[in-house]
Design an enzyme around this catalytic site. Structure first.
Site, short mmCIF file in Angstrom:
data_model
loop_
_atom_site.label_atom_id
_atom_site.label_comp_id
_atom_site.label_asym_id
_atom_site.label_seq_id
_atom_site.Cartn_x
_atom_site.Cartn_y
_atom_site.Cartn_z
N ASP A 13 0.72 -1.23 0.07
CA ASP A 13 -0.14 0.10 -0.05
C ASP A 13 0.78 1.11 0.17
OD1 ASP A 13 -2.39 -1.57 0.18
OD2 ASP A 13 -2.63 -1.14 2.10
N THR A 262 -9.31 2.89 5.63
CA THR A 262 -8.47 1.83 4.60
C THR A 262 -8.40 0.58 5.45
OG1 THR A 262 -7.17 3.78 3.88
CG2 THR A 262 -6.38 1.55 3.28
N GLY A 265 -13.10 -2.63 5.97
CA GLY A 265 -13.83 -3.91 5.19
C GLY A 265 -13.07 -5.23 5.51
N ASP A 266 -11.73 -5.16 5.36
CA ASP A 266 -10.83 -6.16 5.52
C ASP A 266 -10.80 -6.81 6.87
OD1 ASP A 266 -10.62 -6.42 2.84
OD2 ASP A 266 -8.51 -5.07 3.15
N ARG A 299 -7.23 3.67 13.66
CA ARG A 299 -6.04 4.10 13.45
C ARG A 299 -5.61 4.26 11.95
NH1 ARG A 299 -3.65 -1.19 17.02
NH2 ARG A 299 -3.88 -0.16 19.03
#
Length: 316
Positions: A13, A262, A265-266, A299
């Site tokens: 990322d 970011t 969802g994971d 975070r």
């Protein structure tokens, strides 16, 4: 708790924070670049492992510094990476991410080595001695198989078949959204998607802010596609659990101040897989997952934002 197998993507990322997203053709200033471990499947595996799950990851990285960083980060999170392949002729997958001051993000992915993960790779992993150390297959004794769409659809279907043959519950995250067809849906036990992806899947328009009666319509439409159990995430509101023939169950999310969404969802997916592997019902697993995703939103980063059991207990 049974084993969780995650088949799919690992991405480096590349993250820049900015006060707002640029308009087309516009340049804006951002923060110093951060290179962080990511990829939907790697994130999901890390989230489950940090919470104490027995997790095996099947995927591919390039023979480069970013690939080595990703494998090391997954191991540090507690993930078994013995089925992660290294490709000598292709770069590691990459995600270019911008995060605005409200914590929202935009993401562009370049598949890299993820695009090389094939049905044959899945078949080898599913065979005896299928990992890089010649050990057992990650599918042996698996309770839950987690899938997403950051690798080819053919590879996802092959993994779903292997999971079904092994007796695992197949949990498919229909993201990034693509029309998956009936074969994958027929091999999937639980579908995870957001409200926009649900609308795309059932071709019923926008399903955001549904009333309970509307969710029942969505549930019947999904059942018409062969999806009898689904969890539809609804952002900061939480999620709705849809089981064909049963009333929809709304699960509220804790209220937090989002720093970076970011990978949230994971985090939800990894936590859902963890609790399903522990024997929870779908609604109870979803209640746990919304807490984990809410914690992650407080975070910066994806994997770096995921809680340990102790951190989650303190948050609750």
């Amino acid at each position: 708790m049974g084993r969780i197998v995650i088949v799919g993507s690992l991405n480096a990322d590349l993250v820049v924070q900015t006060p707002r997203f640029p308009r087309p053709g516009e340049t804006v200033h951002g923060s110093p670049l951060q290179v962080l471990p990511g990829g939907k499947s790697s994130n999901q595996a890390a989230a489950a492992a940090r919470l104490g799950g027995d997790v095996r990851l099947v995927g591919a990285v390039g023979d480069d510094g970013q690939g080595r960083m990703l494998v090391a980060a997954a191991r540090d999170a507690g993930v078994d990476t013995s089925s992660v392949l290294t490709r000598a002729d292709v770069a590691t997958g990459t995600a270019v991410i911008t995060v605005d001051e409200a914590g929202e993000n935009t993401i562009v992915i370049s598949a890299g080595a993820n695009g090389t993960l094939s049905p044959d790779d899945v078949a080898r992993a599913a065979s005896v001695g299928g990992d890089s150390q010649g050990g057992d297959s990650p599918f042996d004794g698996a309770a839950v198989l987690g899938l997403c769409l950051e690798v080819s659809l053919e590879t996802v279907i092959a993994a779903a078949r292997a999971g079904r043959d092994a007796g695992a519950l197949v949990l498919t995250n229909v993201s990034p959204f693509a029309e998956v067809g009936d074969e994958l849906l027929s091999l999937t036990d639980v579908v995870l998607l957001n409200e926009h992806e649900a609308a795309e899947l059932v071709s019923g328009g926008d399903v955001a802010d549904c009333a309970p009666s509307d969710w029942a319509v969505v549930s019947r439409a999904l059942a018409g596609r062969g999806v009898t159990r689904a969890v539809v995430t609804t952002g900061a509101a939480g999620c709705t659990v849809l089981v064909d023939g049963e009333p929809p169950v709304a699960v509220a999310s804790p209220r937090v101040t989002a720093v970076d969404t970011t990978g949230c969802g994971d985090a939800f997916m990894g936590a859902l897989a963890l609790r399903l592997a522990s024997g929870d019902g779908l609604a109870d697993a979803a209640r746990f997952a919304v807490r984990v995703a809410s914690f992650a939103a407080t975070r910066v980063g994806a994997q770096s934002s995921y809680p340990t059991p102790e951190e989650l207990a303190a948050f609750a």
